[in-house]
Design a protein around this motif. Structure first.
Motif, short mmCIF file in Angstrom:
data_model
loop_
_atom_site.label_atom_id
_atom_site.label_comp_id
_atom_site.label_asym_id
_atom_site.label_seq_id
_atom_site.Cartn_x
_atom_site.Cartn_y
_atom_site.Cartn_z
N ALA A 436 0.81 -1.21 0.00
CA ALA A 436 0.00 0.00 0.00
C ALA A 436 0.85 1.26 0.00
N THR A 437 2.02 1.21 0.60
CA THR A 437 2.74 2.47 0.81
C THR A 437 3.84 2.75 -0.20
N VAL A 438 4.35 1.72 -0.86
CA VAL A 438 5.56 1.98 -1.65
C VAL A 438 5.30 2.98 -2.77
N GLY A 439 4.12 2.89 -3.38
CA GLY A 439 3.81 3.82 -4.47
C GLY A 439 3.70 5.26 -3.98
N PRO A 440 2.77 5.52 -3.05
CA PRO A 440 2.64 6.89 -2.55
C PRO A 440 3.93 7.42 -1.96
N PHE A 441 4.65 6.55 -1.28
CA PHE A 441 5.87 7.00 -0.63
C PHE A 441 6.91 7.43 -1.66
N THR A 442 7.06 6.61 -2.72
CA THR A 442 8.01 6.97 -3.77
C THR A 442 7.62 8.29 -4.40
N ARG A 451 15.40 6.16 -11.08
CA ARG A 451 14.90 4.81 -11.29
C ARG A 451 13.62 4.52 -10.52
N ALA A 452 12.84 5.55 -10.22
CA ALA A 452 11.62 5.32 -9.43
C ALA A 452 10.72 4.29 -10.11
N GLY A 453 10.77 4.25 -11.43
CA GLY A 453 9.92 3.32 -12.16
C GLY A 453 10.25 1.87 -11.90
N GLU A 454 11.44 1.62 -11.38
CA GLU A 454 11.87 0.24 -11.17
C GLU A 454 11.40 -0.30 -9.83
N ILE A 455 10.80 0.59 -9.04
CA ILE A 455 10.43 0.17 -7.69
C ILE A 455 9.11 -0.56 -7.72
#
Lengths: 895, 111
Positions: A436-442, A451-455
């Protein structure tokens, strides 16, 4: 056949061994399984064979385990017969779940704590993996290097990214020399990210793109989805412009039609033919790049070797190590230096492309990972303490089971199963949390993340959460389990039911746990304190200009204007006039490179000094005369630029103090001249004034720069700066109208300078790290306080009897209060001592992220220590109060 | 003496072990049962049955040296004990007595 293939799945064999009877009989069954597996694997490939093995052994295991141990009275298999192991595990699991369900409050609190801890770690791990560990998404990415010009007096042995400051952009001829002379490059390509105004559709659009040579595509080795990449023939001077689109731009602007190949688009007013489309997900050099165009003819033909604007990526020949490549390129640079005087003293520096990509993010990400790791450790200590208390409460149960013949290992296994079930539940919560958090947090990370797209939270993250959960379970369970299993049976059984639980050893374990919690919290708080202080210092830095009540308006003119300086100047003159007429606007200025909000470039420049002409790369900006007034930059000597400095009059320049210090330390700069070394501009500008220094990045000291009058050196990109009487946001709409009244086809971005600065990477990145670290440290401190409270409350509850006796013997309430609080202070003191020692060593890792503050800043350490002590005192006050409320009659009644 | 007859599957396993002679390894038993009786057995069932037969004293085993193919695990060679042979005999005799005179219903046994 390889070794791995010949081995059956290790886990499977282990399980089989555990379930079959002990001794030769069981081992022979394991052997049979292996023999048959080998036979099978000879004629099948690995994956089916492994599957086959599992299908083979599972029924056998079921046969042996399915006959679950007959448990009648206590329902626990009391002996630890080997054949019972799996059955025992199932039993342990069932018991663990039942016990946890019986205490929902405890379970929810523990699972939530662990879930948050594991979740935060999984989130950060996903980011660390995606950004730092995952290979770059190009063909054989390990062979890709970034190539820079460097000051050859700085030794290359410092490591590629040790001093990024020494890496410079590359001039066009230097790049071609490198790629021709290099014996170690398979392919080398040069590129220059820049903005493009894309016209030819219904509306003009600013897109972020990259000018690139054919070598970029050859080096990266990713074929286009459609058409072709930029090819060597496109690199020739005079060759027609070609452009390759990103998948996103192709879909968005061109409707994903294959027929666009061969069509022309207008970029910055020049025609480019679309030759290809890159596949979805292709990024270079970073996210957001929407097209790759050939260099325009002016740039292709540039011959200056002093300063450059290109970045270079190269693919090393197969089998060439970085060090070897660096040595070879050092020789190449020497040869170039011999042939061209402008190249003397210029070295070349190679660095792995990945390191370059992530260099800026790496320290912050690792810092985060460390911080969340510490928080998890503290949470573990807390829960271990809770489990310890629970184990103490279950002493009698465990003692009885031991008396009935349960082995110690059996009891330890039981307790470990309980803690692991707890942490696995925490792990599951944590995994969901991470999802739930990795997207909003990034997305929250200011200035974006390389490289945010790789997360992504993938199977690897799941595995990480799982491993973390299991090790957490063992970590929190091992102390209570060992402690309880060592209970002398006789003692337990003789104890009265009220009994004094625990005893000295138990309390020593608890003390150790709480002390480590305090120590860890202290480290985090120290880190947070340092970051706060560093951030405060950073924002207190005087940038050398005022930012209040200024509206910025970025304007980039496209091709039709660029053909003549007069057209550019005319455009901006008219725009200025119209903007000045907007109500609420006091003064309007323009600058090609305003500080903090844009990039900066340092073109090759010659400086006239008493000892001769110095060629260097110096930052310059083309500004209107009102610029210094609007920005509040003080005039130090001579005169500022004036509206009388126009085309046709003597070309003039104003320099800053840093420039004077660098080039004319012992001379009067006025009257000396500077020259931009562009091929088409041989003219000299005479220095007529000196102005104050400003900072382009708060962290960096001011560097030399000079200003040219916009009327004499018009640039086709300008940021208009509008000094307003009141809130600058109010005039934004009117300012836009004014621009469109001059030309409706010019795109613009309007911002309030103050906002823009606080959003800029220079300020926002440290603010974000600070905020995050403060939050984490806050959580850590809270957990530690809860830990102190828990231990003291437990001690008081345990010693009600003793306290009653003391009171009966005349101990005063103050006395008791002090007695309990002293323990709290002692805990805090020990924690601080340990924490201080560790943090003196550990905080050095954050040194590079701090601004003008030492990582061992004594006031910060002292303040944090004070804070921790106060918190510990507060946490011990409540239990201490409770001790004074003990009724001695009540407490002693049981005797 | 109370005769403890082996069950049907137990009998098959005992017979297969006897047929195999010196080759009475568990995996050979599996193959033998498949070959002679067309019966595919699960390894788990076989091991459990051998264990039971061992408890009843019908089979015994000796350890055969470990081979690298087996990852150093030993191999058991099963043999039928005299008790086992006796039990088979008793079982066969009892069946013969029950079958006697039923050729008219069941037909001649196939060779």
């Amino acid at each position: 056949m390889n070794r791995r293939k010949n081995m059956p799945p290790r886990l499977g064999e282990w399980l089989l061994r555990r379930s079959v009877p002990p001794g030769i009989a069981g081992r022979s069954i394991v052997g049979d399984a292996r023999e048959e597996y080998l036979e099978y694997v000879r004629s099948n490939s690995l994956i089916p064979a492994r599957l086959w093995y599992w299908l083979y052994i599972l029924p056998i295991i079921a046969r042996y385990v399915g006959r679950a141990p007959r448990v009648t009275t206590h329902r626990a298999p009391l002996s630890s017969g080997r054949g019972l192991r799996l059955g025992a595990l199932v039993y342990d699991l069932r018991l663990a779940v039942r016990l946890l369900l019986k205490r929902p409050g405890f379970t929810v609190a523990a699972v939530a704590t662990l879930g948050l801890g594991i979740g935060a770690n999984t989130t950060i791990f996903s980011m660390v993996y995606g950004v730092l560990l995952k290979p770059l998404p190009y063909a054989e990415p390990d062979r890709l290097v970034g190539v820079f010009r460097a000051d050859s007096t700085v030794p290359s042995s410092l490591g590629p990214t040790a001093n990024l400051a020494n890496l410079f952009a590359v001039p066009v001829p230097t790049f071609w020399d490198w790629s021709e002379l290099s014996p170690v490059f398979d392919h080398a390509g040069a590129y220059a990210p820049s903005g493009f105004t894309l016209t030819g559709g219904d509306r003009p659009e600013r897109v972020f793109g990259t000018a690139a040579t054919s070598g970029v595509f050859a080096a990266l080795g990713i074929p286009p989805l459609l058409g072709r990449p930029i090819l060597p023939e496109d690199d020739a001077i005079g060759a027609p412009g070609k452009v390759v689109l990103s998948h996103g731009l192709w879909q968005r602007r061109f409707g994903g039609e294959a027929t666009i190949l061969g069509q022309d688009v207008m970029l910055n007013g020049m025609a480019y033919t679309i030759v290809g489309v890159m596949p979805r997900g292709f990024q270079f050099p970073g996210a957001g790049v929407q097209l790759w165009a050939t260099l325009d003819n002016g740039r292709k033909a540039s011959t200056g070797r002093k300063g450059g604007f290109l970045q270079v990526v190269a693919r090393l020949e197969l089998g060439i190590a970085l060090e070897q490549a660096q040595r070879e390129m050092d020789l190449v640079a020497l040869r170039i230096g011999e042939a061209h005087p402008d190249e003397r003293g210029r070295g070349v520096r190679l660095a792995p492309l990945k390191e370059l990509t992530v260099a800026a993010t790496q320290p912050r990400l690792l810092l985060l990972l460390g911080a969340v790791g510490l928080v998890l450790l503290i949470a573990c200590a807390n829960i271990a303490n809770l489990l310890l208390v629970r184990a103490a409460e279950r002493r009698r149960e465990l003692g009885v089971r031991q008396a009935l013949g349960a082995g110690r290992s059996r009891l330890v296994a039981q307790l470990l199963t309980e803690s692991t079930v707890l942490s696995l539940m925490g792990g599951a919560v944590g995994y969901l949390f991470a999802l739930a958090t990795v997207g909003p947090f990034t997305a929250m990370i200011p200035g974006g993340l390389a490289r945010a797209g790789e997360i992504g939270v993938d199977l690897r993250a799941l595995a990480f959460a799982g491993i973390l959960a299991v090790s957490t379970g063992l970590l929190i369970g091992v102390l209570p389990a060992l402690r309880s299993a060592r209970i002398p049976i006789a003692d337990v059984l003789q104890e009265s039911s009220r009994g004094s639980f625990g005893g000295r050893r138990q309390s020593r374990t608890q003390t150790a746990l709480v002390v480590s919690e305090i120590a860890l919290a202290f480290i985090l708080l120290t880190g947070a304190g340092l970051f706060i202080k560093s951030f405060v210092r950073l924002t207190a830095v005087d940038p050398g200009f005022v930012t209040k009540d200024i509206l910025t308006m970025g304007v980039v003119l496209s091709g039709e204007y660029r053909s003549s300086g007069d057209a550019v100047h005319g455009f901006f003159a008219e725009l200025t006039e119209r903007l000045e007429a907007v109500p609420g606007v006091q003064v309007v200025a323009g600058a090609s490179q305003p500080p903090l909000v844009g990039g900066w470039s340092a073109p090759p420049t010659s400086v006239e000094t008493a000892s001769g002409i110095i060629a260097d790369a110096i930052h310059s900006s083309s500004v209107t005369p009102s610029y210094f007034a609007v920005m509040g930059i003080p005039l130090i000597a001579g005169r500022a630029l004036a509206s009388s400095d126009r085309d046709g009059t003597v070309p003039v320049a104003v320099v800053n103090q840093a420039m004077v210090r660098r080039y004319w330390p012992n001379e009067d700069p006025l009257g000396h001249r500077v020259r931009l070394d562009y091929p088409d501009n041989p003219g000299w500008f005479t220095v007529v004034g000196v102005v104050g220094d400003i900072r382009y990045r708060l962290q960096s000291p001011p560097f030399p720069e000079f200003y040219l009058p916009q009327a004499q050196w018009p640039e086709w990109y300008q940021t208009m700066l509008l000094k307003t009487a009141a809130d600058p946001a109010v005039v934004a709409a009117a300012a836009r109208e004014a621009l469109w009244a001059v030309d409706p086809n010019v795109p613009t971005r309007v911002n309030v300078l103050d906002d823009q600065i606080s959003r800029s990477r220079s300020v926002a990145a440290p603010r974000f790290s600070t905020l995050l670290l403060v939050c984490l440290a806050g959580v850590a401190a809270l957990l530690a306080v809860v830990g102190v409270y828990g231990v003291l409350a437990y001690t008081v509850a345990q010693r009600v009897h003793e306290i009653g006796i003391r009171m009966a013997l005349g101990a005063g309430k103050q006395n008791l209060l002090r007695h309990v609080m002293r323990r709290g202070v002692l805990l805090a003191g020990m924690g601080l001592a340990v924490g201080l020692v560790i943090s003196l060593v550990a905080v050095r890792v954050v040194e590079s992220l701090l601004f003008e503050i030492s990582p061992t800043d004594p006031p910060t350490l002292a303040l944090v220590a004070l804070l921790v002590t106060a918190a510990a005192l507060a946490a011990s006050y409540m239990p201490a109060r409770r001790a004074t409320k003990v009724d001695p009659v009540e407490a002693l009644r049981g005797e | 003496m109370k005769t403890d007859f082996p069950g049907e599957f137990e009998q098959m396993v005992l017979l297969a072990v006897l047929q195999l002679g010196d080759d009475g390894f568990a995996l050979s038993v599996v193959r033998e049962l498949d070959r002679r009786a067309g019966r595919r057995v699960s390894r788990g069932a076989l091991y459990k049955t051998l264990e039971r037969l061992e408890e009843k004293g019908f089979v015994e085993w000796e350890v055969e040296g470990a081979t690298p193919d087996r990852g150093g695990h030993p191999r058991r060679r099963f043999t039928v004990t005299r008790q086992g042979v006796a039990a088979l005999q008793a079982s066969r005799d009892a069946l013969f007595r029950l079958w006697d005179g039923l050729d008219g219903v069941l037909g001649k046994p196939r060779p």
